[in-house]
Design a protein around this motif. Sequence first.
Motif, PDB file in Angstrom:
ATOM      1  N   ASP A 133       0.839  -1.199   0.000  1.00 31.05           N
ATOM      2  CA  ASP A 133       0.000   0.000   0.000  1.00 31.05           C
ATOM      3  C   ASP A 133       0.873   1.247   0.000  1.00 31.05           C
ATOM      4  O   ASP A 133       0.584   2.226  -0.708  1.00 31.05           O
ATOM      5  N   ASP A 134       1.941   1.225   0.788  1.00 33.02           N
ATOM      6  CA  ASP A 134       2.896   2.337   0.777  1.00 33.02           C
ATOM      7  C   ASP A 134       3.535   2.494  -0.589  1.00 33.02           C
ATOM      8  O   ASP A 134       3.667   3.617  -1.105  1.00 33.02           O
ATOM      9  N   VAL A 135       3.931   1.394  -1.177  1.00 38.43           N
ATOM     10  CA  VAL A 135       4.558   1.434  -2.500  1.00 38.43           C
ATOM     11  C   VAL A 135       3.610   2.059  -3.518  1.00 38.43           C
ATOM     12  O   VAL A 135       4.007   2.926  -4.314  1.00 38.43           O
ATOM     13  N   ALA A 136       2.356   1.638  -3.488  1.00 41.14           N
ATOM     14  CA  ALA A 136       1.382   2.159  -4.448  1.00 41.14           C
ATOM     15  C   ALA A 136       1.190   3.663  -4.285  1.00 41.14           C
ATOM     16  O   ALA A 136       1.094   4.405  -5.281  1.00 41.14           O
ATOM     17  N   ARG A 137       1.126   4.138  -3.057  1.00 41.61           N
ATOM     18  CA  ARG A 137       0.956   5.565  -2.823  1.00 41.61           C
ATOM     19  C   ARG A 137       2.162   6.346  -3.324  1.00 41.61           C
ATOM     20  O   ARG A 137       2.018   7.393  -3.975  1.00 41.61           O
ATOM     21  N   ILE A 138       3.350   5.861  -3.069  1.00 38.73           N
ATOM     22  CA  ILE A 138       4.556   6.543  -3.531  1.00 38.73           C
ATOM     23  C   ILE A 138       4.611   6.568  -5.053  1.00 38.73           C
ATOM     24  O   ILE A 138       4.927   7.606  -5.660  1.00 38.73           O
ATOM     25  N   GLU A 139       4.284   5.457  -5.684  1.00 41.99           N
ATOM     26  CA  GLU A 139       4.281   5.430  -7.147  1.00 41.99           C
ATOM     27  C   GLU A 139       3.284   6.431  -7.722  1.00 41.99           C
ATOM     28  O   GLU A 139       3.550   7.065  -8.752  1.00 41.99           O
ATOM     29  N   THR A 140       2.146   6.581  -7.062  1.00 36.37           N
ATOM     30  CA  THR A 140       1.160   7.557  -7.519  1.00 36.37           C
ATOM     31  C   THR A 140       1.715   8.967  -7.428  1.00 36.37           C
ATOM     32  O   THR A 140       1.561   9.776  -8.350  1.00 36.37           O
ATOM     33  N   ILE A 141       2.364   9.295  -6.311  1.00 36.22           N
ATOM     34  CA  ILE A 141       2.991  10.617  -6.161  1.00 36.22           C
ATOM     35  C   ILE A 141       3.984  10.861  -7.288  1.00 36.22           C
ATOM     36  O   ILE A 141       3.957  11.906  -7.958  1.00 36.22           O
ATOM     37  N   TRP A 142       4.870   9.925  -7.483  1.00 38.67           N
ATOM     38  CA  TRP A 142       5.903  10.095  -8.503  1.00 38.67           C
ATOM     39  C   TRP A 142       5.284  10.244  -9.896  1.00 38.67           C
ATOM     40  O   TRP A 142       5.664  11.130 -10.662  1.00 38.67           O
ATOM     41  N   ARG A 143       4.342   9.366 -10.223  1.00 30.16           N
ATOM     42  CA  ARG A 143       3.743   9.372 -11.566  1.00 30.16           C
ATOM     43  C   ARG A 143       3.020  10.684 -11.845  1.00 30.16           C
ATOM     44  O   ARG A 143       3.200  11.296 -12.915  1.00 30.16           O
ATOM     45  N   ALA A 181       7.006   0.919 -15.611  1.00 30.88           N
ATOM     46  CA  ALA A 181       8.002   1.565 -16.459  1.00 30.88           C
ATOM     47  C   ALA A 181       8.254   3.006 -16.029  1.00 30.88           C
ATOM     48  O   ALA A 181       9.405   3.475 -16.033  1.00 30.88           O
ATOM     49  N   ASP A 182       7.206   3.730 -15.649  1.00 26.24           N
ATOM     50  CA  ASP A 182       7.399   5.121 -15.247  1.00 26.24           C
ATOM     51  C   ASP A 182       8.168   5.208 -13.931  1.00 26.24           C
ATOM     52  O   ASP A 182       9.040   6.062 -13.763  1.00 26.24           O
ATOM     53  N   THR A 183       7.846   4.317 -13.003  1.00 28.30           N
ATOM     54  CA  THR A 183       8.580   4.275 -11.736  1.00 28.30           C
ATOM     55  C   THR A 183      10.050   3.980 -11.980  1.00 28.30           C
ATOM     56  O   THR A 183      10.935   4.625 -11.409  1.00 28.30           O
ATOM     57  N   LEU A 184      10.318   3.006 -12.824  1.00 28.68           N
ATOM     58  CA  LEU A 184      11.704   2.640 -13.110  1.00 28.68           C
ATOM     59  C   LEU A 184      12.454   3.770 -13.811  1.00 28.68           C
ATOM     60  O   LEU A 184      13.652   3.959 -13.588  1.00 28.68           O
ATOM     61  N   ALA A 185      11.747   4.541 -14.653  1.00 25.94           N
ATOM     62  CA  ALA A 185      12.385   5.674 -15.331  1.00 25.94           C
ATOM     63  C   ALA A 185      12.799   6.743 -14.319  1.00 25.94           C
ATOM     64  O   ALA A 185      13.883   7.331 -14.430  1.00 25.94           O
ATOM     65  N   TYR A 186      11.939   6.997 -13.348  1.00 22.05           N
ATOM     66  CA  TYR A 186      12.302   7.958 -12.300  1.00 22.05           C
ATOM     67  C   TYR A 186      13.480   7.444 -11.482  1.00 22.05           C
ATOM     68  O   TYR A 186      14.412   8.200 -11.176  1.00 22.05           O
ATOM     69  N   MET A 187      13.457   6.175 -11.143  1.00 22.46           N
ATOM     70  CA  MET A 187      14.562   5.598 -10.385  1.00 22.46           C
ATOM     71  C   MET A 187      15.870   5.688 -11.162  1.00 22.46           C
ATOM     72  O   MET A 187      16.928   5.953 -10.588  1.00 22.46           O
TER      73      MET A 187
END
Length: 215
Positions: A133-143, A181-187
């Motif tokens: 759930d934490d991961v999903a929220r962080i990915e949403t922020i980043w995206r 893919a978008d998360t990995l691009a930010y990373m």
Amino acid sequence: MEKFVLYIANKNYSSWSFRPWIALTAAGVPFEEVLIPFDYPAGNPRYKTISPNAQVPVLHHGDVRVWQSLSIIEYAAELFPESGIWPTSAADRAVARSISMEMLSGFRALRNACPMNFRRPKRRIDLPDGVMDDVARIETIWRELRAKSGGPFLFGDFTAADAMFAPVVNRFAVYDLVDDADTLAYMEAMTSHPAWVSWQEAALQETAIVEEDEA
């Protein structure tokens, strides 16, 4: 101006130290680094002599003592307003501070289960409730922020908000938590930044083992 002296702990493990260090380094704010390793669970007795809360990071600036990651970043931003530590627009700064505070005070399931560890070989672990759930929220922020700014970082250029999430980038990578893919691009943008590379190179040279952080 008196010089900044930033006291930090182990680069391999200390997520709290990583945040102000990468923020100041990326912004080109000059400081002297003093690394005092910790020895969990006792900490290090020297911290009591340098920090009001007996913890690091802590910034010394003449007679001024500033502790806690976000407070250090804010203090540097006030003294170096042209450094780009925060986004340029008031609206973006407000959002950047909001997500920085969310990172500072939240995502405890992720932080407790998956300590930052640069030397850790990439592999998954059994995750307790709440982590994804934490991961999903962080990915949403980043995206959402990268879609609005155009990237590569959360507000276009690297800012304090990226610094506050830097330890999460390591966590996502070494515990193999994401494949979007978008998360990995930010990373990739984060881990390619020269300040990140410099910290990582030093972290990989450390040999101390903190068992509590070896998930």
